[in-house]
Design an enzyme around this catalytic site. Sequence first.
Site, short mmCIF file in Angstrom:
data_model
loop_
_atom_site.label_atom_id
_atom_site.label_comp_id
_atom_site.label_asym_id
_atom_site.label_seq_id
_atom_site.Cartn_x
_atom_site.Cartn_y
_atom_site.Cartn_z
N SER A 142 -4.44 4.27 -3.35
CA SER A 142 -2.99 3.47 -2.90
C SER A 142 -2.43 4.55 -4.33
O SER A 142 -3.16 5.17 -5.09
CB SER A 142 -2.66 2.56 -3.04
OG SER A 142 -1.16 2.48 -3.51
N TYR A 155 -3.53 -6.05 -6.41
CA TYR A 155 -3.95 -4.82 -5.87
C TYR A 155 -3.76 -3.64 -6.32
O TYR A 155 -4.87 -2.87 -6.59
CB TYR A 155 -2.36 -5.24 -4.38
CG TYR A 155 -2.31 -3.86 -3.64
CD1 TYR A 155 -2.65 -4.47 -2.52
CD2 TYR A 155 -1.42 -2.60 -4.41
CE1 TYR A 155 -2.62 -3.06 -1.61
CE2 TYR A 155 -1.76 -1.68 -2.83
CZ TYR A 155 -2.45 -2.06 -1.95
OH TYR A 155 -2.25 -0.78 -0.71
P1 NAD Z 1 -2.32 -2.87 8.09
O1 NAD Z 1 -1.68 -4.81 7.66
O2 NAD Z 1 -1.35 -2.21 9.15
O3 NAD Z 1 -3.55 -2.83 8.64
C1 NAD Z 1 -4.72 -3.77 7.58
C2 NAD Z 1 -6.01 -3.93 8.64
O4 NAD Z 1 -7.20 -4.33 7.90
C3 NAD Z 1 -6.51 -4.47 10.01
O5 NAD Z 1 -6.31 -3.72 10.63
C4 NAD Z 1 -6.20 -5.79 9.75
O6 NAD Z 1 -6.94 -7.02 10.93
C5 NAD Z 1 -8.24 -5.34 8.57
N1 NAD Z 1 -8.32 -6.43 7.78
C6 NAD Z 1 -7.84 -6.80 6.70
N2 NAD Z 1 -8.45 -8.83 6.49
C7 NAD Z 1 -9.50 -7.96 6.81
C8 NAD Z 1 -10.91 -8.08 6.49
N3 NAD Z 1 -10.90 -9.29 5.74
N4 NAD Z 1 -11.64 -7.74 7.37
C9 NAD Z 1 -11.80 -7.04 8.15
N5 NAD Z 1 -10.20 -6.42 8.63
C10 NAD Z 1 -9.65 -6.84 7.51
O7 NAD Z 1 -1.82 -2.23 6.51
P2 NAD Z 1 -2.26 -0.94 6.08
O8 NAD Z 1 -0.72 -0.80 5.77
O9 NAD Z 1 -2.19 0.11 7.66
O10 NAD Z 1 -3.40 -0.60 4.93
C11 NAD Z 1 -4.24 -0.17 5.33
C12 NAD Z 1 -5.27 0.35 3.98
O11 NAD Z 1 -4.08 1.66 3.23
C13 NAD Z 1 -4.80 -1.19 3.37
O12 NAD Z 1 -6.21 -0.78 2.10
C14 NAD Z 1 -3.51 -0.39 1.87
O13 NAD Z 1 -3.79 -1.04 0.89
C15 NAD Z 1 -3.24 1.06 2.03
N6 NAD Z 1 -1.88 1.48 1.87
C16 NAD Z 1 -0.99 1.09 2.60
C17 NAD Z 1 -0.01 1.62 2.47
C18 NAD Z 1 1.45 1.19 2.86
O14 NAD Z 1 2.22 1.44 2.57
N7 NAD Z 1 1.09 0.82 4.20
C19 NAD Z 1 0.61 2.53 1.45
C20 NAD Z 1 -0.77 2.36 0.67
C21 NAD Z 1 -2.09 2.31 0.91
#
Ligand code: NAD
Length: 260
Positions: A142, A155
Site C-alpha cells: 500500500s 495497517y
Molecule cells: P476488499 O475488502 O475488497 O477485499 C479483501 C479480500 O480479502 C476479500 O476477498 C476478503 O474476503 C479477503 N479476506 C479478508 N480477510 C481474509 C481472511 N482472514 N482470510 C482470507 N481472505 C480474507 O479489499 P481490497 O481493497 O481489495 O484490498 C485488497 C488488498 O489491497 C489489501 O491487502 C489492502 O490492504 C490492499 N490495498 C487496498 C487499497 C484500497 O484503496 N482499496 C489500497 C492499498 C492497498
Amino acid sequence: NLKGKRAIVTGSTSGIGLGIARALAASGADIMLNGFGDAGEIDKLKSGMEQAYGVTVGYSAADMAKPDEIVGLVEDAAGLLGGVDILVNNAGIQHTAPVDEFPVERWDSVIAINLSSSFHTIRAALPLMRKGSWGRIINIASAHGLVASVNKAAYVAAKHGLVGLTKVVALEAANDGITCNAICPGWVLTPLVQKQIDARAEASGIPVAEAERNLLGEKQPMHKFTRPEQIGEFSVFLCSDAAATMTGSSYSLDGGWTAQ
Ligand code: NAD
C-alpha cells in the site's frame, strides 16, 4: 502469455484480488481463488472465469489468519493445479483507531492477515517454485507501506513489514528464477475503502460523494481512484519476461500520493 502457469491469489473474492485473478486468468494462468463470501456467488465467479478464459479455477476458503489453513491453501493449489508458479499475497483488512485506543485483538488480526499470512504462503510456496526454476511473488502492500497516516498503526506497521519481507525474499530467491515485488496502491474504490468513506460521511454528517472527494483530496494529488483491473494488468506485467530482473522493489500506483 501465462498459459500453463499456476497462480494463487489470496483474498480474491472481492476488490483488488479479484481484479488480479481475472487479469492473470485472462492471460492464460490457472487460478486458485481464496477469500470469504457467499458460496453461491463464489461458485458463479469460479465458473464464470473458467468459461470466459478457458482456464482451471479452484477455490479455497482458507482463513489467512490461520497458519495451518494457509499451508492447506498452498497444498490444495498444488494438488488441483499441479504446482504453484505465481503467488499474489493480497488478502487484507483495515481497522482505524488511535494507537492508545487500538483494540489489542484488532492489532493481532491486522498483523496476522496483512503481514504474517504472506510469510506463511511464501514459506510453503517457495519450494514449489524452485522445483520449476521459475516463480513470481507479488505482495499487495500500500502507499501505507511507504508512508504513514494517523489512526492506522496496525495497517501501516503490517504494510511496512510486508515491504521489508519482499526485499528479503527477493534476495534469497535471486538466483532461482524467482522474483518478489510489492505493489503499493493509493486509493482503490473497493469495499475496504467504501467502509472508510461511509464512516467519514456519517461522522461529519456530509453526503457520501463529498466524503469521497475529501478522502481523495487529503492524500492523493490525482483525485481519481486506481481501478482493480489496472493493478491486475500491472501484476501480469510483473509475471512477464520483461520483468524477469525486477525484484525486491515496491511499485506505486498511487496517483502521486508518495511523491509529496
Ligand atoms: P476488499 O475488502 O475488497 O477485499 C479483501 C479480500 O480479502 C476479500 O476477498 C476478503 O474476503 C479477503 N479476506 C479478508 N480477510 C481474509 C481472511 N482472514 N482470510 C482470507 N481472505 C480474507 O479489499 P481490497 O481493497 O481489495 O484490498 C485488497 C488488498 O489491497 C489489501 O491487502 C489492502 O490492504 C490492499 N490495498 C487496498 C487499497 C484500497 O484503496 N482499496 C489500497 C492499498 C492497498
